[in-house]
Structures are given as C-alpha cells and as structure tokens.
Design a protein around this motif. Structure first.
Motif, PDB file in Angstrom:
ATOM      1  N   VAL A  32      46.662  32.058  34.268  1.00 44.48           N
ATOM      2  CA  VAL A  32      46.524  32.496  32.983  1.00 44.48           C
ATOM      3  C   VAL A  32      46.952  31.583  31.851  1.00 44.48           C
ATOM      4  O   VAL A  32      46.409  32.125  30.617  1.00 44.48           O
ATOM      5  N   ARG A  33      47.632  30.570  31.936  1.00 47.27           N
ATOM      6  CA  ARG A  33      48.131  29.803  30.780  1.00 47.27           C
ATOM      7  C   ARG A  33      47.201  28.552  30.583  1.00 47.27           C
ATOM      8  O   ARG A  33      46.741  28.442  29.657  1.00 47.27           O
ATOM      9  N   CYS A  34      47.237  27.869  31.707  1.00 52.86           N
ATOM     10  CA  CYS A  34      46.607  26.517  31.824  1.00 52.86           C
ATOM     11  C   CYS A  34      45.312  26.630  32.309  1.00 52.86           C
ATOM     12  O   CYS A  34      44.389  25.520  32.263  1.00 52.86           O
ATOM     13  N   GLY A  35      44.844  27.872  33.226  1.00 52.58           N
ATOM     14  CA  GLY A  35      43.514  27.632  34.056  1.00 52.58           C
ATOM     15  C   GLY A  35      43.408  26.815  35.153  1.00 52.58           C
ATOM     16  O   GLY A  35      42.187  26.875  35.831  1.00 52.58           O
ATOM     17  N   THR A  36      44.452  26.215  35.762  1.00 54.75           N
ATOM     18  CA  THR A  36      44.138  25.471  37.002  1.00 54.75           C
ATOM     19  C   THR A  36      44.282  26.728  38.186  1.00 54.75           C
ATOM     20  O   THR A  36      44.734  27.801  37.882  1.00 54.75           O
ATOM     21  N   GLY A  37      44.055  26.294  39.132  1.00 52.28           N
ATOM     22  CA  GLY A  37      43.899  26.998  40.499  1.00 52.28           C
ATOM     23  C   GLY A  37      44.998  26.623  41.589  1.00 52.28           C
ATOM     24  O   GLY A  37      44.820  27.160  42.700  1.00 52.28           O
ATOM     25  N   GLN A  38      45.965  25.862  41.084  1.00 51.88           N
ATOM     26  CA  GLN A  38      46.803  25.310  42.329  1.00 51.88           C
ATOM     27  C   GLN A  38      48.122  26.008  41.966  1.00 51.88           C
ATOM     28  O   GLN A  38      48.784  26.223  40.828  1.00 51.88           O
ATOM     29  N   GLY A  39      48.642  26.458  43.363  1.00 51.32           N
ATOM     30  CA  GLY A  39      50.015  27.112  43.258  1.00 51.32           C
ATOM     31  C   GLY A  39      50.323  28.197  42.527  1.00 51.32           C
ATOM     32  O   GLY A  39      51.372  28.606  41.830  1.00 51.32           O
ATOM     33  N   LEU A  40      49.304  29.249  42.670  1.00 51.42           N
ATOM     34  CA  LEU A  40      49.445  30.352  42.069  1.00 51.42           C
ATOM     35  C   LEU A  40      50.379  31.383  42.648  1.00 51.42           C
ATOM     36  O   LEU A  40      50.433  31.460  43.653  1.00 51.42           O
ATOM     37  N   ALA A  59      46.109  42.241  36.889  1.00 52.65           N
ATOM     38  CA  ALA A  59      47.292  41.311  37.503  1.00 52.65           C
ATOM     39  C   ALA A  59      46.893  40.140  37.255  1.00 52.65           C
ATOM     40  O   ALA A  59      45.946  39.815  38.243  1.00 52.65           O
ATOM     41  N   VAL A  60      47.542  39.330  36.731  1.00 47.67           N
ATOM     42  CA  VAL A  60      47.150  37.850  36.712  1.00 47.67           C
ATOM     43  C   VAL A  60      48.342  37.054  37.347  1.00 47.67           C
ATOM     44  O   VAL A  60      49.198  37.528  37.697  1.00 47.67           O
ATOM     45  N   GLN A  61      47.659  35.786  37.560  1.00 51.82           N
ATOM     46  CA  GLN A  61      48.411  34.651  38.273  1.00 51.82           C
ATOM     47  C   GLN A  61      48.992  33.570  37.442  1.00 51.82           C
ATOM     48  O   GLN A  61      48.092  33.369  36.421  1.00 51.82           O
ATOM     49  N   ILE A  62      49.949  32.874  37.623  1.00 58.40           N
ATOM     50  CA  ILE A  62      50.444  31.662  36.767  1.00 58.40           C
ATOM     51  C   ILE A  62      50.910  30.636  37.921  1.00 58.40           C
ATOM     52  O   ILE A  62      51.357  30.877  39.046  1.00 58.40           O
TER      53      ILE A  62
END
Length: 78
Positions: A32-40, A59-62
């Motif tokens: 939700v902050r940087c847009g990457t898909g790793q280690g959410l 419900a978002v991921q970080i």
C-alpha cells in the motif's frame, strides 16, 4: 510498475480517479505504500468513497521494508 503516489491508507479516495497501480494495492496484490509485491503482510485498511455517500474499507498489505521504515519513524517520533 509505478508506485502509488502516496500511502493509500491516508484519506478517503475517489475510486473513479485511482490509477491501476492503486487498484493493485487495494486488492492486496502490492504494498500500500511502495507498490512492490514482495514480502507482503497485513497493513491495515484503505478507504474509497461509495456512490451512496459512505466509505468502503479495503484490507491492504504492506511490505516488510515499509513496515520497518514505519517502525523506525515511529520510534524516532517518541
């Protein structure tokens, strides 16, 4: 992929004006902050406006990197 311009957890967003990158974040496919898909991991909620006047919560991921930066910033503010 281009990162969202801001942390989507801030404010209530107009769904008609969100770029595709932001939708990936709302669906939990990217941080939700940087847009990457790793280690959410779970990262709280973001909100969009509903046509009927209310808000819809997502419900978002970080990612772990952004979560670590949040912890560092919170610790420095104390």
């Amino acid at each position: 992929m281009t990162a969202p311009p801001t942390d989507l957890r801030d404010g209530t967003h107009d769904p008609l004006h969100l770029p595709p990158e932001s939708w990936r974040c709302l669906y939990g496919l990217a941080c939700v902050r940087c847009g990457t898909g790793q280690g959410l991991q779970p990262g709280g909620h973001a909100y969009t406006q509903h046509a009927g006047g209310g808000r819809l919560g997502w419900a978002v991921q970080i990612c772990a990197d952004c979560e670590a930066r949040n912890q560092t910033t919170d610790d420095e503010a104390s």
